[in-house]
Design a protein around this motif. Structure first.
Motif, PDB file in Angstrom:
ATOM      1  N   LEU A 136       1.016  -1.314  -0.016  1.00  0.00           N
ATOM      2  CA  LEU A 136      -0.001  -0.242  -0.059  1.00  0.00           C
ATOM      3  C   LEU A 136       0.988   1.352  -0.123  1.00  0.00           C
ATOM      4  O   LEU A 136       0.725   2.454  -0.866  1.00  0.00           O
ATOM      5  N   GLU A 137       1.608   1.078   0.661  1.00  0.00           N
ATOM      6  CA  GLU A 137       2.796   2.644   0.997  1.00  0.00           C
ATOM      7  C   GLU A 137       3.300   2.356  -0.878  1.00  0.00           C
ATOM      8  O   GLU A 137       4.188   4.112  -0.837  1.00  0.00           O
ATOM      9  N   ALA A 138       4.278   1.749  -1.652  1.00  0.00           N
ATOM     10  CA  ALA A 138       4.795   0.914  -2.714  1.00  0.00           C
ATOM     11  C   ALA A 138       3.761   1.915  -3.532  1.00  0.00           C
ATOM     12  O   ALA A 138       4.227   2.310  -4.540  1.00  0.00           O
ATOM     13  N   SER A 139       2.569   1.286  -3.687  1.00  0.00           N
ATOM     14  CA  SER A 139       2.024   2.260  -4.548  1.00  0.00           C
ATOM     15  C   SER A 139       1.485   3.233  -4.752  1.00  0.00           C
ATOM     16  O   SER A 139       0.880   3.806  -5.857  1.00  0.00           O
ATOM     17  N   GLN A 140       2.561   4.588  -3.935  1.00  0.00           N
ATOM     18  CA  GLN A 140       1.722   5.597  -3.685  1.00  0.00           C
ATOM     19  C   GLN A 140       0.372   6.337  -4.941  1.00  0.00           C
ATOM     20  O   GLN A 140      -0.287   7.149  -4.796  1.00  0.00           O
ATOM     21  N   ALA A 141      -0.769   5.047  -4.236  1.00  0.00           N
ATOM     22  CA  ALA A 141      -2.581   6.044  -4.172  1.00  0.00           C
ATOM     23  C   ALA A 141      -2.327   6.607  -4.028  1.00  0.00           C
ATOM     24  O   ALA A 141      -2.470   6.533  -1.767  1.00  0.00           O
ATOM     25  N   GLY A 142      -3.883   7.777  -4.102  1.00  0.00           N
ATOM     26  CA  GLY A 142      -4.318   8.145  -2.913  1.00  0.00           C
ATOM     27  C   GLY A 142      -5.589   7.812  -2.949  1.00  0.00           C
ATOM     28  O   GLY A 142      -5.427   7.024  -2.011  1.00  0.00           O
ATOM     29  N   ARG A 143      -6.474   8.805  -2.794  1.00  0.00           N
ATOM     30  CA  ARG A 143      -7.975   8.539  -2.158  1.00  0.00           C
ATOM     31  C   ARG A 143      -8.635   7.247  -2.868  1.00  0.00           C
ATOM     32  O   ARG A 143      -8.851   5.932  -2.083  1.00  0.00           O
ATOM     33  N   GLN A 144      -8.311   6.575  -3.559  1.00  0.00           N
ATOM     34  CA  GLN A 144      -8.385   5.117  -4.067  1.00  0.00           C
ATOM     35  C   GLN A 144      -8.070   3.956  -3.211  1.00  0.00           C
ATOM     36  O   GLN A 144      -8.751   2.977  -3.380  1.00  0.00           O
ATOM     37  N   SER A 145      -7.407   4.473  -2.066  1.00  0.00           N
ATOM     38  CA  SER A 145      -6.956   3.473  -1.230  1.00  0.00           C
ATOM     39  C   SER A 145      -6.975   3.294  -0.423  1.00  0.00           C
ATOM     40  O   SER A 145      -6.682   2.261   0.705  1.00  0.00           O
ATOM     41  N   ALA A 146      -7.849   4.073   0.239  1.00  0.00           N
ATOM     42  CA  ALA A 146      -8.326   4.595   1.484  1.00  0.00           C
ATOM     43  C   ALA A 146      -9.052   3.665   2.447  1.00  0.00           C
ATOM     44  O   ALA A 146      -8.987   3.020   3.468  1.00  0.00           O
ATOM     45  N   PHE A 147      -9.812   3.199   1.247  1.00  0.00           N
ATOM     46  CA  PHE A 147     -10.967   2.275   1.829  1.00  0.00           C
ATOM     47  C   PHE A 147      -9.681   1.362   2.432  1.00  0.00           C
ATOM     48  O   PHE A 147     -10.380  -0.115   2.661  1.00  0.00           O
ATOM     49  N   ALA A 148      -8.879   0.351   0.799  1.00  0.00           N
ATOM     50  CA  ALA A 148      -8.111  -0.512   1.348  1.00  0.00           C
ATOM     51  C   ALA A 148      -7.142  -0.440   2.531  1.00  0.00           C
ATOM     52  O   ALA A 148      -6.928  -0.963   4.142  1.00  0.00           O
ATOM     53  N   TRP A 149      -6.573   0.665   2.628  1.00  0.00           N
ATOM     54  CA  TRP A 149      -5.687   1.277   4.297  1.00  0.00           C
ATOM     55  C   TRP A 149      -7.064   0.901   5.669  1.00  0.00           C
ATOM     56  O   TRP A 149      -6.328  -0.102   6.900  1.00  0.00           O
ATOM     57  N   ALA A 150      -7.909   1.370   5.763  1.00  0.00           N
ATOM     58  CA  ALA A 150      -9.569   1.259   6.574  1.00  0.00           C
ATOM     59  C   ALA A 150      -9.233  -0.697   6.581  1.00  0.00           C
ATOM     60  O   ALA A 150     -10.052  -0.980   7.583  1.00  0.00           O
TER      61      ALA A 150
END
Length: 445
Positions: A389-403
């Motif tokens: 997730l950190e390496a993806s450098q993704a923004g809002r689209q990664s928020a749900f994955a972080w949750a």
């Protein structure tokens, strides 16, 4: 007279006029035997060889080149059709090799339009193989070509493909920028109500939804549906409903999402685009798995149908999404061993470029191990998911994955890591811990 024989006759006639022997014409660059074969029509030379011969024969290169272009062009058309057939039948590696060979031959023959079509095929084959960063570079190269060199290739189709690849890579900003630029040009020309125009809007809907800008995504989805209703094109209408369903799903309206995706699926099944139907079944299954209550049995049926199709004609990424969703359905059905098997299959197909989707698949895998009682393995996989997730450098689209990762950490009893993951999720949604920053500033006074 065949083109190679006509070429041989011209070379022989010009050579004799100048009083040259075959060895003298060959010089140091070629051999006398090669020149003999050329004049006999038994060899097809490259454009560079012909240009060199034209200089020695004191003639314009085009006088020799025109002998080959018609025959080579016709042969290249067949080669490109064969490559397209390989791509459509789910053989992207064979297609890539065929497109690359056709492109090399078109370059040697001085046929820029055929070369462009070959490179367009290379880009799509790379995408199907999951080599997205290479595909992006190839798409961008195609867009930089002059209109005259593009020939029959649609620049809008390239933009749509570029946006699709950038979305998979998590580079949503670049995808939206490219898509919006193309859409602005269509609006200025008042030609948005076309199949490709609606596909472009639908692609942008997916990008905005993935970024979390659901207001813009919903507005564009409605515009796409309105424009599609003016066309007698079922594919365009289906694409519009498909992406409208995606927005409803992200907005937390599962029943509306299911209705829209069902409508899109009904439209697509009237046609013969089996890959699109399979991908839509995968999307529908994902909606059902996140519904309240979830419907894993129906999702499993759709995924089995999608997998059967995509194993024949799909790419690695398509199959990765199917197997990841199969793992999620197994998890909901309580079959943890099958969930682990499917999750590993999805990870293998994703490779190294799909960091965000890899993290999502790892979260399913961690849940399966946790539900099976493998706490140590679940924690190891959680940490691997965090790295991706950190390496993806993704923004809002990664928020749900972080949750989801935060919930996973919480389930293993790691409260500190759960709080950290929740903070990562909030930051990607635009929240900043201003209270903490204020306290830090006060402490420094």
């Amino acid at each position: 007279m065949p083109a190679v024989h006509q070429l041989g006759s011209r070379i022989r006639e010009l050579r004799r006029r100048l009083g040259l022997s075959q060895a003298e014409l060959a010089g140091e660059e070629l051999s006398a035997s090669y020149v003999s074969l050329l004049e006999a029509g038994k060899r097809t030379p490259s454009e560079d060889v012909l240009r060199g011969l034209a200089r020695k024969l004191n003639c314009e290169p085009e006088y020799l080149l025109e002998c080959l272009h018609d025959d080579v062009g016709a042969e290249l058309e067949l080669e490109l059709k064969f490559a397209e057939l390989s791509l459509a039948s789910g053989q992207p590696q064979a297609a890539l090799e065929a497109f690359e060979a056709a492109g090399k031959r078109a370059t040697e023959a001085g046929l820029p339009h055929h070369r462009t079509l070959a490179q367009w095929g290379v880009a799509r084959a790379l995408e199907a193989l999951g080599r997205l960063e290479e595909a992006v570079r190839k798409h961008e190269w195609l867009l930089r070509l002059r209109a005259a060199d593009r020939g029959k290739m649609s620049s809008l189709a390239v933009v749509i493909a570029l946006c699709r690849c950038l979305r998979e890579l998590g580079d949503l900003g670049r995808g939206i920028e490219a898509g919006e630029k193309a859409l602005a040009e269509l609006r200025e020309l008042k030609i948005t109500a076309t199949t490709e125009g609606i596909e472009l809007m639908s692609t942008l809907v997916g990008l905005y939804a993935e970024r979390g800008d659901l207001h813009t995504a919903e507005y564009l989805a409605q515009e796409a549906i309105e424009q599609a209703s003016r066309l007698d094109d079922r594919r365009a209408v289906g694409a519009a409903y498909w992406n409208a369903g995606l927005v409803a799903h992200r907005n937390g309206h599962p029943e509306e999402a299911a209705a829209l995706v069902e409508r899109a699926l009904a439209i697509y099944t009237e046609g013969d685009n089996e890959r699109a139907i399979a991908r839509l079944r995968t999307a529908y299954a994902s909606v059902l798995l996140h519904a309240v209550p979830p419907r894993p049995d129906m999702a499993r049926q759709l995924l089995d149908q999608a997998r059967a199709t995509l194993e024949k004609i799909g790419g690695a990424v398509d199959l990765a999404y199917v197997t990841t969703n199969l793992a999620a359905s197994d998890l909901q059905l309580g079959d943890f061993e099958a969930a682990i098997t499917h999750a590993h299959a999805g990870l293998e197909r994703l490779g190294s470029e799909h960091r965000l989707q890899t993290a999502r698949t790892l979260l399913v895998l961690a849940s399966a191990h946790l539900r099976r009682g493998d706490l140590t393995e679940a924690k190891r996989i959680q940490e691997t998911a965090a790295v991706h997730l950190e390496a993806s450098q993704a923004g809002r689209q990664s928020a749900f994955a972080w949750a989801e990762l935060a919930e996973s950490f919480g389930a293993t009893g790691d409260t500190e890591r759960a709080l950290w993951a929740y903070r990562q999720s909030l930051e990607r949604l635009g929240h900043r811990n201003t209270l903490g920053a204020q306290r830090t500033a006060e402490a420094g006074r």
